[in-house]
Design a protein around this motif. Structure first.
Motif, PDB file in Angstrom:
ATOM      1  N   CYS A  91     -22.639  84.791  51.056  1.00 11.53           N
ATOM      2  CA  CYS A  91     -23.590  84.482  52.130  1.00 11.53           C
ATOM      3  C   CYS A  91     -25.010  84.813  51.672  1.00 11.53           C
ATOM      4  CB  CYS A  91     -23.238  85.281  53.377  1.00 11.53           C
ATOM      5  SG  CYS A  91     -24.407  85.069  54.737  1.00 11.53           S
ATOM      6  N   ALA A 105     -21.665  92.163  54.568  1.00  9.23           N
ATOM      7  CA  ALA A 105     -21.506  91.503  55.857  1.00  9.23           C
ATOM      8  C   ALA A 105     -21.622  92.434  57.054  1.00  9.23           C
ATOM      9  CB  ALA A 105     -20.169  90.785  55.900  1.00  9.23           C
ATOM     10  N   CYS A 117     -22.581  84.639  58.687  1.00 10.05           N
ATOM     11  CA  CYS A 117     -21.204  84.504  58.193  1.00 10.05           C
ATOM     12  C   CYS A 117     -20.186  85.170  59.111  1.00 10.05           C
ATOM     13  CB  CYS A 117     -21.090  85.077  56.795  1.00 10.05           C
ATOM     14  SG  CYS A 117     -21.369  86.851  56.697  1.00 10.05           S
ATOM     15  N   LYS A 118     -20.653  85.822  60.165  1.00  8.16           N
ATOM     16  CA  LYS A 118     -19.796  86.496  61.146  1.00  8.16           C
ATOM     17  C   LYS A 118     -18.918  87.576  60.513  1.00  8.16           C
ATOM     18  CE  LYS A 118     -19.760  82.691  64.418  1.00  8.16           C
ATOM     19  NZ  LYS A 118     -20.957  82.127  63.916  1.00  8.16           N
ATOM     20  N   THR A 142     -17.782  87.843  57.309  1.00  2.56           N
ATOM     21  CA  THR A 142     -16.857  87.483  56.245  1.00  2.56           C
ATOM     22  C   THR A 142     -17.467  87.642  54.857  1.00  2.56           C
ATOM     23  OG1 THR A 142     -17.509  85.158  56.314  1.00  2.56           O
ATOM     24  CG2 THR A 142     -15.649  85.819  57.701  1.00  2.56           C
ATOM     25  N   ARG A 177     -18.936  85.512  53.172  1.00  8.41           N
ATOM     26  CA  ARG A 177     -18.834  84.238  52.461  1.00  8.41           C
ATOM     27  C   ARG A 177     -19.653  83.187  53.187  1.00  8.41           C
ATOM     28  NH1 ARG A 177     -17.394  86.707  48.407  1.00  8.41           N
ATOM     29  NH2 ARG A 177     -15.260  87.333  48.157  1.00  8.41           N
TER      30      ARG A 177
END
Length: 59
Positions: free
Chosen positions: A10, A17, A42-43, A45, A47
């Motif tokens: 991300c 994160a 990315c909430k 994650t 990624r």
């Protein structure tokens, strides 16, 4: 040597994160009160989500 990942990291959080933020108050045992916060992009994650592809409409 860098590690290769399947999904790109991300770009907003650079792979970190979640973060823990102190509220400034203390618990009864003397420890600080903290809140875990996840990356909005990315909430949590770490990624990068694939971008939606543009579709040409019309002629």
């Amino acid at each position: 040597m860098p590690q290769h990942t399947r999904a790109p990291i991300c770009r907003d959080c650079d792979g970190f994160a979640t973060a823990t933020i102190t509220t400034g108050t203390r618990n009864t045992d003397g420890t600080r009160t903290t809140l875990p916060v996840a990356c909005r992009a990315c909430k949590g994650t770490a990624r990068q989500l694939p971008a939606a592809q543009l579709v040409r409409a019309g002629r």
